[in-house]
Design a protein around this motif. Structure first.
Motif, PDB file in Angstrom:
ATOM      1  N   LEU A 135       0.835  -1.201   0.000  1.00  0.00           N
ATOM      2  CA  LEU A 135       0.000   0.000   0.000  1.00  0.00           C
ATOM      3  C   LEU A 135       0.868   1.249   0.000  1.00  0.00           C
ATOM      4  O   LEU A 135       1.831   1.346   0.767  1.00  0.00           O
ATOM      5  N   LYS A 136       0.523   2.221  -0.861  1.00  0.00           N
ATOM      6  CA  LYS A 136       1.267   3.483  -0.900  1.00  0.00           C
ATOM      7  C   LYS A 136       0.962   4.321   0.334  1.00  0.00           C
ATOM      8  O   LYS A 136       1.826   4.999   0.865  1.00  0.00           O
ATOM      9  N   THR A 137      -0.289   4.312   0.773  1.00  0.00           N
ATOM     10  CA  THR A 137      -0.710   5.019   1.981  1.00  0.00           C
ATOM     11  C   THR A 137      -1.579   4.065   2.795  1.00  0.00           C
ATOM     12  O   THR A 137      -1.983   3.009   2.316  1.00  0.00           O
ATOM     13  N   THR A 138      -1.874   4.452   4.023  1.00  0.00           N
ATOM     14  CA  THR A 138      -2.766   3.626   4.822  1.00  0.00           C
ATOM     15  C   THR A 138      -4.176   3.704   4.238  1.00  0.00           C
ATOM     16  O   THR A 138      -4.554   4.688   3.601  1.00  0.00           O
ATOM     17  N   VAL A 139      -4.944   2.667   4.461  1.00  0.00           N
ATOM     18  CA  VAL A 139      -6.313   2.583   3.960  1.00  0.00           C
ATOM     19  C   VAL A 139      -7.250   2.516   5.156  1.00  0.00           C
ATOM     20  O   VAL A 139      -6.975   1.815   6.133  1.00  0.00           O
ATOM     21  N   LEU A 140      -8.346   3.255   5.090  1.00  0.00           N
ATOM     22  CA  LEU A 140      -9.356   3.224   6.142  1.00  0.00           C
ATOM     23  C   LEU A 140     -10.513   2.343   5.687  1.00  0.00           C
ATOM     24  O   LEU A 140     -11.226   2.686   4.751  1.00  0.00           O
ATOM     25  N   LEU A 141     -10.683   1.222   6.355  1.00  0.00           N
ATOM     26  CA  LEU A 141     -11.720   0.252   6.024  1.00  0.00           C
ATOM     27  C   LEU A 141     -12.835   0.363   7.050  1.00  0.00           C
ATOM     28  O   LEU A 141     -12.583   0.251   8.255  1.00  0.00           O
ATOM     29  N   PRO A 142     -14.085   0.601   6.613  1.00  0.00           N
ATOM     30  CA  PRO A 142     -15.195   0.647   7.571  1.00  0.00           C
ATOM     31  C   PRO A 142     -15.306  -0.685   8.313  1.00  0.00           C
ATOM     32  O   PRO A 142     -15.249  -1.755   7.706  1.00  0.00           O
ATOM     33  N   PHE A 143     -15.425  -0.619   9.616  1.00  0.00           N
ATOM     34  CA  PHE A 143     -15.540  -1.830  10.428  1.00  0.00           C
ATOM     35  C   PHE A 143     -17.023  -2.167  10.587  1.00  0.00           C
ATOM     36  O   PHE A 143     -17.627  -1.974  11.632  1.00  0.00           O
ATOM     37  N   THR A 144     -17.592  -2.644   9.489  1.00  0.00           N
ATOM     38  CA  THR A 144     -18.990  -3.061   9.448  1.00  0.00           C
ATOM     39  C   THR A 144     -19.049  -4.534   9.098  1.00  0.00           C
ATOM     40  O   THR A 144     -18.080  -5.099   8.592  1.00  0.00           O
ATOM     41  N   LYS A 145     -20.182  -5.165   9.335  1.00  0.00           N
ATOM     42  CA  LYS A 145     -20.350  -6.584   9.016  1.00  0.00           C
ATOM     43  C   LYS A 145     -20.199  -6.821   7.511  1.00  0.00           C
ATOM     44  O   LYS A 145     -19.683  -7.850   7.090  1.00  0.00           O
ATOM     45  N   ALA A 146     -20.627  -5.861   6.693  1.00  0.00           N
ATOM     46  CA  ALA A 146     -20.519  -6.009   5.243  1.00  0.00           C
ATOM     47  C   ALA A 146     -19.062  -5.972   4.774  1.00  0.00           C
ATOM     48  O   ALA A 146     -18.667  -6.736   3.904  1.00  0.00           O
ATOM     49  N   CYS A 147     -18.252  -5.089   5.355  1.00  0.00           N
ATOM     50  CA  CYS A 147     -16.858  -4.950   4.932  1.00  0.00           C
ATOM     51  C   CYS A 147     -15.915  -5.890   5.680  1.00  0.00           C
ATOM     52  O   CYS A 147     -14.841  -6.221   5.167  1.00  0.00           O
ATOM     53  N   VAL A 148     -16.296  -6.283   6.874  1.00  0.00           N
ATOM     54  CA  VAL A 148     -15.457  -7.170   7.682  1.00  0.00           C
ATOM     55  C   VAL A 148     -16.339  -8.314   8.194  1.00  0.00           C
ATOM     56  O   VAL A 148     -16.816  -8.283   9.325  1.00  0.00           O
ATOM     57  N   PRO A 149     -16.578  -9.321   7.342  1.00  0.00           N
ATOM     58  CA  PRO A 149     -17.470 -10.407   7.756  1.00  0.00           C
ATOM     59  C   PRO A 149     -16.889 -11.339   8.817  1.00  0.00           C
ATOM     60  O   PRO A 149     -17.634 -11.963   9.562  1.00  0.00           O
ATOM     61  N   THR A 150     -15.545 -11.417   8.915  1.00  0.00           N
ATOM     62  CA  THR A 150     -14.945 -12.370   9.847  1.00  0.00           C
ATOM     63  C   THR A 150     -13.793 -11.753  10.623  1.00  0.00           C
ATOM     64  O   THR A 150     -12.881 -11.174  10.031  1.00  0.00           O
ATOM     65  N   VAL A 151     -13.840 -11.891  11.939  1.00  0.00           N
ATOM     66  CA  VAL A 151     -12.723 -11.532  12.811  1.00  0.00           C
ATOM     67  C   VAL A 151     -12.395 -12.795  13.596  1.00  0.00           C
ATOM     68  O   VAL A 151     -13.225 -13.305  14.332  1.00  0.00           O
ATOM     69  N   ASP A 152     -11.178 -13.294  13.419  1.00  0.00           N
ATOM     70  CA  ASP A 152     -10.742 -14.504  14.102  1.00  0.00           C
ATOM     71  C   ASP A 152      -9.574 -14.137  15.011  1.00  0.00           C
ATOM     72  O   ASP A 152      -8.417 -14.140  14.585  1.00  0.00           O
ATOM     73  N   LEU A 153      -9.888 -13.807  16.274  1.00  0.00           N
ATOM     74  CA  LEU A 153      -8.850 -13.383  17.209  1.00  0.00           C
ATOM     75  C   LEU A 153      -7.873 -14.515  17.504  1.00  0.00           C
ATOM     76  O   LEU A 153      -6.680 -14.283  17.673  1.00  0.00           O
ATOM     77  N   ALA A 154      -8.376 -15.741  17.557  1.00  0.00           N
ATOM     78  CA  ALA A 154      -7.523 -16.883  17.896  1.00  0.00           C
ATOM     79  C   ALA A 154      -6.391 -17.071  16.891  1.00  0.00           C
ATOM     80  O   ALA A 154      -5.265 -17.385  17.266  1.00  0.00           O
TER      81      ALA A 154
END
Length: 167
Positions: A135-154
């Motif tokens: 990435l040339k610059t940082t990207v801001l991704l909305p933390f919504t269910k549509a944009c982030v369907p899976t979070v696997d902390l483990a």
């Protein structure tokens, strides 16, 4: 996941009797006192916290062991941490920001997009700041269910389905 979570920061002294300006990072701002005693990041200094009154952008508070304006001034910028086991448990699809920082983000095809550098909230919802070598610059991704369907902390990963053209 870390054993400690940053729950607030000292913004400076308040008055001349050793009170501090305390910024709370808790969902319910007043709850910061419930997690007392709070410590610095290293855990070497610990403070009991008593909120005395709300002020603009935070609270006036008394910290155990701090009795003069000079002592309070010396703490400006200090971040305060609470042990994770004193914090309330999160519900499904709820996460502490500290748990998301450092996770690797992949797209739905398994391609690595970057790593979460920070979590921001500017009022309209959380944004994940993603940084990566491609990435040339940082990207801001909305933390919504549509944009982030899976979070696997483990496994330390996030699966993202970003809007077209974001990456």
């Amino acid at each position: 996941m870390t054993d400690q979570v940053c729950v607030g920061a000292i913004a400076g002294s308040y008055g001349v009797r050793g009170e501090v300006r305390l910024k709370s990072f808790c969902a319910e701002a007043e709850a910061i006192a419930d997690y007392s005693p709070l410590s610095d990041e290293s855990g070497q200094r610990s403070f009991t916290v008593t909120l005395t009154r709300p002020i603009k952008n935070g609270f006036a508070a008394r910290l155990g062991g701090i009795s003069t304006k000079e002592e309070a001034d010396a703490l400006k910028g200090l971040q305060l941490y609470a042990p994770r086991d004193r914090l309330p448990a999160t519900e499904d699809d709820e996460y502490y920001h500290a748990d998301l920082i450092g996770l690797t983000v992949y797209d739905t095809g398994g391609t690595e997009l970057g790593i979460v550098r920070s979590v921001m909230d500017h009022g309209a919802g959380d944004l994940l700041e993603i940084h990566g070598p491609a990435l040339k610059t940082t990207v801001l991704l909305p933390f919504t269910k549509a944009c982030v369907p899976t979070v696997d902390l483990a496994s330390g990963r996030i699966v993202a389905d970003p809007p077209e053209g974001l990456f």
